[in-house]
Write a protein that holds these residues in place. Structure first.
Motif, short mmCIF file in Angstrom:
data_model
loop_
_atom_site.label_atom_id
_atom_site.label_comp_id
_atom_site.label_asym_id
_atom_site.label_seq_id
_atom_site.Cartn_x
_atom_site.Cartn_y
_atom_site.Cartn_z
N ILE A 22 7.80 -15.71 -48.72
CA ILE A 22 6.39 -15.29 -48.67
C ILE A 22 6.30 -13.80 -48.33
N VAL A 23 7.01 -13.37 -47.31
CA VAL A 23 6.99 -11.95 -46.93
C VAL A 23 7.52 -11.10 -48.08
N ALA A 24 8.66 -11.51 -48.64
CA ALA A 24 9.25 -10.74 -49.74
C ALA A 24 8.33 -10.69 -50.95
N GLY A 25 7.65 -11.80 -51.24
CA GLY A 25 6.75 -11.85 -52.39
C GLY A 25 5.57 -10.91 -52.27
N VAL A 26 5.03 -10.78 -51.07
CA VAL A 26 3.92 -9.85 -50.87
C VAL A 26 4.40 -8.41 -51.04
N VAL A 27 5.53 -8.07 -50.41
CA VAL A 27 6.06 -6.71 -50.51
C VAL A 27 6.45 -6.40 -51.96
N SER A 28 7.14 -7.32 -52.60
CA SER A 28 7.57 -7.07 -53.99
C SER A 28 6.39 -7.01 -54.94
N GLY A 29 5.32 -7.74 -54.64
CA GLY A 29 4.10 -7.64 -55.44
C GLY A 29 3.51 -6.24 -55.38
N LEU A 30 3.57 -5.64 -54.20
CA LEU A 30 3.12 -4.25 -54.06
C LEU A 30 4.03 -3.30 -54.84
N VAL A 31 5.34 -3.56 -54.79
CA VAL A 31 6.29 -2.73 -55.54
C VAL A 31 5.99 -2.82 -57.03
N LYS A 32 5.75 -4.02 -57.54
CA LYS A 32 5.48 -4.20 -58.98
C LYS A 32 4.18 -3.51 -59.38
N LEU A 83 -5.07 -11.78 -57.08
CA LEU A 83 -4.72 -13.11 -56.57
C LEU A 83 -3.65 -13.76 -57.44
N VAL A 84 -3.81 -13.66 -58.76
CA VAL A 84 -2.81 -14.23 -59.67
C VAL A 84 -1.49 -13.47 -59.52
N HIS A 85 -1.56 -12.15 -59.49
CA HIS A 85 -0.37 -11.31 -59.37
C HIS A 85 0.43 -11.66 -58.11
N PHE A 86 -0.23 -11.68 -56.97
CA PHE A 86 0.47 -11.97 -55.71
C PHE A 86 0.86 -13.44 -55.60
N GLY A 87 0.07 -14.32 -56.18
CA GLY A 87 0.45 -15.74 -56.20
C GLY A 87 1.73 -15.95 -56.98
N PHE A 88 1.83 -15.32 -58.15
CA PHE A 88 3.03 -15.39 -58.98
C PHE A 88 4.22 -14.79 -58.23
N SER A 89 4.03 -13.59 -57.69
CA SER A 89 5.10 -12.90 -56.99
C SER A 89 5.62 -13.72 -55.82
N THR A 90 4.71 -14.23 -55.02
CA THR A 90 5.10 -14.99 -53.84
C THR A 90 5.74 -16.32 -54.21
N SER A 91 5.20 -16.99 -55.21
CA SER A 91 5.79 -18.27 -55.64
C SER A 91 7.23 -18.10 -56.10
N PHE A 92 7.48 -17.08 -56.91
CA PHE A 92 8.84 -16.87 -57.40
C PHE A 92 9.76 -16.35 -56.31
N ALA A 93 9.25 -15.60 -55.38
CA ALA A 93 10.08 -15.14 -54.26
C ALA A 93 10.50 -16.33 -53.39
N VAL A 94 9.58 -17.24 -53.14
CA VAL A 94 9.91 -18.45 -52.37
C VAL A 94 10.94 -19.28 -53.13
#
Length: 175
Positions: A22-32, A83-94
């Motif tokens: 979850i943490v990585a997905g939020v950070v990586s979503g910002l990176v993307k 919401l979709v962007h961070f949902g996708f990022s967080t789901s795949f990071a998890v």
């Protein structure tokens, strides 16, 4: 029973892996998002309705909702897309963090291979098949370059942040 056999002979801490993802997905979503500001994958015309907005519209959500924005510093920003962007990022990071507990090979290239696989599956396969984006052969080379490299940077960020958060959750902070 897990789908993969744990190769490291340790008991994976799935709760810690989910939290790390979850943490990585939020950070990586910002990176993307930052990556796409430097190397925009789509033309302004194709971005007028971006892929998350189009997908939601294909699922029956009205354009008035998919294009909803909030205003910050005189910019209208697409919160539904985010919401979709961070949902996708967080789901795949998890998913990545949990699967890595059972199959370390998934972390090949510190996540680069996984990132490229996600890009290929979605940007070359599923989204074109659903007509959310043009067929891969009809996408500009700039889009392929931006998306492929962006997915590598995105997943390597997940790998780096997720590993560190998982380590801290399971072994404590470095002294």
């Amino acid at each position: 029973m897990p789908f993969f056999k744990n190769k490291d002979k340790h008991s994976p801490n799935i709760k810690a892996a989910v939290k790390a993802g979850i943490v990585a997905g939020v950070v990586s979503g910002l990176v993307k998002l930052g990556w796409e500001n430097i190397l925009p994958p789509r033309t302004p015309e194709r971005d007028a309705t971006n892929p998350p907005q189009k997908l939601l519209q294909q699922l029956g959500m009205p354009e008035s909702a998919t294009h909803a924005t909030y205003r910050y510093s005189e910019h209208d920003l697409p919160w539904v897309s985010y919401l979709v962007h961070f949902g996708f990022s967080t789901s795949f990071a998890v998913l990545y963090e949990v699967l890595a507990q059972y199959e370390p090979k998934i972390k090949a290239g510190d996540g680069a291979a996984f990132g490229l696989a996600v890009w290929a599956a979605f940007h070359l396969g599923m989204m074109p098949a659903m007509k959310t984006i043009p067929d891969a052969k009809d996408q500009p080379a700039e889009e392929h370059l931006s998306e492929a490299l962006g997915h590598i940077a995105w997943m390597q960020t997940n790998d780096l942040i997720g590993d560190e958060v998982y380590r801290r959750l399971t072994h404590g902070k470095k002294e």
